[in-house]
Design an enzyme around this catalytic site. Structure first.
Site, mmCIF file in Angstrom:
data_model
loop_
_atom_site.group_PDB
_atom_site.id
_atom_site.type_symbol
_atom_site.label_atom_id
_atom_site.label_comp_id
_atom_site.label_asym_id
_atom_site.label_seq_id
_atom_site.Cartn_x
_atom_site.Cartn_y
_atom_site.Cartn_z
ATOM 1 N N CYS A 57 0.816 -1.208 0.000
ATOM 2 C CA CYS A 57 0.000 0.000 0.000
ATOM 3 C C CYS A 57 0.856 1.268 0.000
ATOM 4 O O CYS A 57 2.050 1.239 0.268
ATOM 5 C CB CYS A 57 -0.927 -0.010 1.209
ATOM 6 S SG CYS A 57 -2.338 1.097 1.038
ATOM 7 N N ASP A 62 -6.412 -3.079 11.710
ATOM 8 C CA ASP A 62 -5.207 -2.250 11.705
ATOM 9 C C ASP A 62 -4.901 -1.777 13.127
ATOM 10 O O ASP A 62 -5.669 -2.010 14.055
ATOM 11 C CB ASP A 62 -5.430 -1.047 10.769
ATOM 12 C CG ASP A 62 -4.145 -0.510 10.173
ATOM 13 O OD1 ASP A 62 -3.067 -0.746 10.744
ATOM 14 O OD2 ASP A 62 -4.225 0.163 9.124
#
Length: 227
Positions: free
Chosen positions: A7, A139
């Site tokens: 990412c 996360d």
């Protein structure tokens, strides 16, 4: 095979390194407060030069899903990864039932908010969005910084949450993953996928090619050992 997303892409060179390394997906961050934030124009140009088989994921925080979908269509994204800035009692509460279903959806939440959460939080997303809902992403971020913290959450504490969610959903883990620790994270949590940004960077927004390759190799090695 564990799904691997690299990412925080800001340039074509880094995206091609991820593709060459064997990543399943590359991510583009559209959250303005992120050092990895990319413009729609830049993301569109990069996406247009990537192989069709690589999943292109847009990462958003706090935007309406209608706006997210509009950007996704304009850039040519395959998938939308959304961080609600406030955690609803139900993930489905964050979903607009009229959202176009041409994009795949990932819903991202800080693990600290889900350690004591009930597994039922995932159910109505599936009922309302069918095949467009892909996975929950866990996360280490919070309200002030939804993701990209470079910090891990407590993997051992997360085991019961992962076990609960993984009974019916695909779960991706993120937060502080690196080529050195991703094997341990996979061994402990057994996720469907892993997502990395800062852990394979030379500096915020610029990837380290060797770290990207090492990360994917580490994941594939643990995959082989798990067969």
């Amino acid at each position: 095979m564990t799904w691997v997303k690299i990412c925080g892409m800001t340039n074509l060179e880094d995206a091609l390194v991820a593709v060459e390394a064997g990543a399943d997906a590359v991510g583009f961050v559209f959250y303005e407060k992120s050092p990895r934030c990319v413009t729609v124009e830049v993301a569109r140009e990069i996406v247009g030069k990537l192989p069709s088989e690589v999943e292109k994921v847009g990462v958003f925080a706090g935007d309406s899903l209608a706006k997210v979908a509009e950007i996704g269509t304009g850039v040519g994204l395959d998938s939308l990864q959304v961080y609600p800035l406030s955690t609803p009692k139900s993930i489905g509460a964050a979903v607009d039932p009229d959202l176009p279903k041409q994009n795949r959806l990932y819903f991202a939440f800080p693990m600290e908010k889900l350690v004591s959460a009930d597994h039922a939080i995932t159910v109505d997303v599936l009922r309302r969005h069918g095949n467009s809902f892909v996975a929950i992403l866990l996360d280490s971020g919070g309200t002030k910084q939804p993701g990209g913290t470079g910090l891990t959450f407590d993997w051992n504490e997360a085991v019961p949450v992962m076990a609960r969610l993984s009974q019916t959903e695909k779960v991706v883990i993120a937060g502080g993953l690196t080529p050195r620790n991703v094997s341990e994270a996979i061994t402990i949590l057994r996720p469907w996928g892993v997502d990395v940004a800062s852990g394979v960077e030379a500096r915020p927004g610029k990837k380290d090619a060797e770290k990207v390759r090492a990360f994917v190799r580490a994941v594939r090695e643990i995959d082989r050992k798990s067969v």
